[in-house]
Write an enzyme that holds these catalytic residues in place. Structure first.
Site, PDB file in Angstrom:
ATOM      1  N   ARG A 108      12.039  30.277  58.852  1.00 14.57           N
ATOM      2  CA  ARG A 108      12.784  29.068  58.460  1.00 14.57           C
ATOM      3  C   ARG A 108      13.292  28.294  59.679  1.00 14.57           C
ATOM      4  NH1 ARG A 108      16.441  26.916  54.136  1.00 14.57           N
ATOM      5  NH2 ARG A 108      18.418  26.384  55.085  1.00 14.57           N
ATOM      6  N   ILE A 166      17.818  20.175  55.171  1.00 12.53           N
ATOM      7  CA  ILE A 166      17.044  21.279  54.603  1.00 12.53           C
ATOM      8  C   ILE A 166      18.044  21.973  53.684  1.00 12.53           C
ATOM      9  CG2 ILE A 166      17.554  22.741  56.627  1.00 12.53           C
ATOM     10  CD1 ILE A 166      15.003  24.302  56.145  1.00 12.53           C
ATOM     11  N   SER A 167      17.635  22.247  52.440  1.00 11.29           N
ATOM     12  CA  SER A 167      18.576  22.823  51.469  1.00 11.29           C
ATOM     13  C   SER A 167      18.985  24.232  51.874  1.00 11.29           C
ATOM     14  CB  SER A 167      17.943  22.844  50.079  1.00 11.29           C
ATOM     15  OG  SER A 167      17.512  21.551  49.730  1.00 11.29           O
ATOM     16  N   GLN A 168      20.159  24.636  51.342  1.00  8.18           N
ATOM     17  CA  GLN A 168      20.674  25.993  51.520  1.00  8.18           C
ATOM     18  C   GLN A 168      19.602  27.007  51.059  1.00  8.18           C
ATOM     19  OE1 GLN A 168      23.516  26.515  48.457  1.00  8.18           O
ATOM     20  NE2 GLN A 168      24.511  28.278  49.367  1.00  8.18           N
ATOM     21  N   PRO A 169      19.421  28.129  51.772  1.00  3.43           N
ATOM     22  CA  PRO A 169      18.380  29.082  51.377  1.00  3.43           C
ATOM     23  C   PRO A 169      18.441  29.463  49.889  1.00  3.43           C
ATOM     24  CG  PRO A 169      19.341  29.734  53.472  1.00  3.43           C
ATOM     25  CD  PRO A 169      20.138  28.561  53.001  1.00  3.43           C
TER      26      PRO A 169
END
Ligand code: SAM
Length: 216
Positions: A37, A63-66
């Protein structure tokens, strides 16, 4: 930071952020363990890539939260060889997860610099993903119909071209709502006239900007 340390951070992310919140699909967890990532975020932010929050990737985007990426993936129920359309390529990380799971991924991003960077990272990791620069609210007519559609930016309703380009029996996941409150919606296309929607809980996303976005 060394590759081994990043691998440890990925394992910790899975143990602390994903499994306790209900992400149990083995293939999805494997994708999160194997995909680096940190390579999808700007160099100066790479050491924060596995933290439990979204990260800025430039041009006002994130980038979105995992966990949100994992949740949307799990809700989408992606299967090998399915054709998946993603709206909002951003960093390219969500596309990589879907490609790892064996989907044929088509992704659209309106900001050229992001699309180009995402394409480079995906290529360098040997993921086969079709990236297009443009307004995703129009969908990708030429490649339709899609088995699944995932929209990673929020609007008041689902853009109508996306409903048309989804197969009957297909599923679309998208954050629906205003700037301050959105629900993550699972929309199942039952017939050409019927789409069944249910909420998977609250979320917060950057806005979807495009022709088929309702402005009230
Ligand atoms: N899926 C991304 C990832 O894995 O990094 C995160 C996407 S970010 C939360 C949302 C993205 O949607 C932004 O990059 C934004 O530029 C893009 N976007 C907004 N409206 C769009 C549109 N109409 N068409 C394509 N992309 C759009």
């Amino acid at each position: 930071m060394k590759e081994n340390n990043y691998l440890l951070l990925r394992k910790r992310m899975i143990e602390e952020q994903l499994i306790p919140r209900g992400i149990r699909n083995k293939r999805i967890l494997e994708a999160f363990e194997n995909i680096p990532r940190h390579l999808f975020v700007p160099e100066e932010k790479q050491s924060y890539a596995y933290e439990d929050h979204p990260l800025s990737i430039g041009w006002g985007q994130t980038i979105s939260q995992p966990f949100i990426v994992a949740l949307m993936t799990q809700l989408l129920e992606p299967k090998k060889d399915e054709k998946v359309l993603e709206i909002g390529t951003g960093s390219g990380y969500q596309s990589a997860i879907l490609a790892y799971l064996g989907c044929k991924v088509f992704t659209i991003e309106r900001i050229p610099q992001l699309a180009e960077r995402a394409q480079q990272v995906l290529e360098s990791l040997e993921f086969k993903v079709e990236v297009k620069i443009g307004d995703g609210t129009l969908g990708w007519e030429k490649e339709s119909p899609f088995d699944k559609i995932i929209v990673t930016a929020a609007a008041k309703d689902i853009p109508s071209p996306l409903v048309h380009q989804l197969k009957i029996g297909g599923r679309l996941i998208m954050p629906i709502g205003g700037a301050f409150h959105q629900e993550l919606i699972i929309a199942d296309k039952v017939t050409n006239k019927e789409v069944k929607k249910k909420s998977a809980g609250s979320c917060i996303f950057v806005p979807l900007i495009g022709k088929y976005v309702e402005r009230k």
